[in-house]
Design an enzyme around this catalytic site. Sequence first.
Site, PDB file in Angstrom:
ATOM      1  N   HIS A 101       0.812  -1.219   0.000  1.00 56.37           N
ATOM      2  CA  HIS A 101       0.000   0.000   0.000  1.00 56.37           C
ATOM      3  C   HIS A 101       0.846   1.269   0.000  1.00 56.37           C
ATOM      4  CE1 HIS A 101       0.376  -0.081   4.536  1.00 56.37           C
ATOM      5  NE2 HIS A 101       0.402   1.233   4.348  1.00 56.37           N
TER       6      HIS A 101
ATOM      7  N   SER B 284       4.626   2.758   7.899  1.00 58.85           N
ATOM      8  CA  SER B 284       4.306   1.595   7.072  1.00 58.85           C
ATOM      9  C   SER B 284       5.504   1.182   6.227  1.00 58.85           C
ATOM     10  CB  SER B 284       3.127   1.905   6.157  1.00 58.85           C
ATOM     11  OG  SER B 284       1.934   2.027   6.872  1.00 58.85           O
TER      12      SER B 284
ATOM     13  N   ASP C 120       0.091  -7.513   1.398  1.00 56.28           N
ATOM     14  CA  ASP C 120       0.560  -6.135   1.582  1.00 56.28           C
ATOM     15  C   ASP C 120       2.080  -6.057   1.614  1.00 56.28           C
ATOM     16  OD1 ASP C 120       0.290  -3.422   1.794  1.00 56.28           O
ATOM     17  OD2 ASP C 120      -0.067  -3.410   3.949  1.00 56.28           O
TER      18      ASP C 120
END
Length: 365
Positions: free
Chosen positions: A84, A193, A114
């Site tokens: 992402h 992230s 992911d």
Amino acid sequence: MKRKSIACLLVLAAAVLVSTAPAMGAAAGAEDQVIAVYEQCSPAVVNITTLEYVYNWFSGNVQQEGTGSGFIYDDLGHILTNYHVVEGADELLVTLSTGEEYTATLVGSDSSNDLAVLEIRAGSKLPAPLPLADSGALRVGQTVLAIGSPYGLEQTLTTGVVSALGRVIESPEANQFIGEVIQTDAAINPGNSGGPLLDIEGRVIGINSQILSSSGASAGIGFAISSNTIRRVVPQLISFGRYQHAWLGIETIDLNKNTTQILNRAGASLTVDEGVLIVAFQKGSPAEDAGVRGGTRSTRIGPYLIPLGGDVIVAIDGRAIETMADLTVYLEMETAVGQTVALTLVRNSSQLVISVVLEARPASI
């Protein structure tokens, strides 16, 4: 009496100092270990800048910028981050801890887990890669460290503990789930992230992926995709650009008491209220080839047309299945393409077992 009291107090103070010395020493030792891990590992943590060009009616092509984190995976220049983080990017820039910036190429990605792998050509300036730990050996309470670029603030360290294991979270891909997820109370914020979650020995136990928060900022519940998932998925991303997911090719509805009652009122005749009802399957899918049944008739419930009459999956290889998340996680974590699994089905109030040979999920799905 006064002198005696003062003497007693001095003796007591000395005793307290002696008794607290080991604890103070232990705290200093733990602090030194955290500092050592940060100094050892932070050079391998990178900042990722994504550039996407979006057409605007008034301004033409407009550049949109995003940021995230990543880390050096091997000595070939591969960098691991979240899918992402790089999704939709037209250009990718990687900034090392030294401030040097490199254009990166996308080697492979897997939206279901992911994960994404980038590559840079840094030559001798490439930092040493971070080693992977065995996430299967983790225990709740272990000290963890997160390094990344929250809000674009590069090389930020936060600490905490493993607060839970074996979580299941939603994937960036619709109707998919990620299992074996690590929960931590180490502060994870936007921009973290893709960065590593490390143990106290400086090994990667996971890659920071999501937070649970109503405000969008850290609320003390963060999730990291486990290092064992990385071990399983990333080599395929490097070799083939994608990961082969074991696939049944079915569309389902999760059953519970409420859902079963609603469907039975519509004429479903279900005899179980746990499991997944198969409403349809992909043409030529492993499930269809094995003789699994999907819906044979449809009924309208509110604005939805629901296929009824299909089999209900209640177990796979003897493991109970209550939701599609259970089934998806089992297929991801416990099976491989080409493997035969045993589906326990309820069909017309009778239970039967059907063997299905798993295939790779088509890239178009």
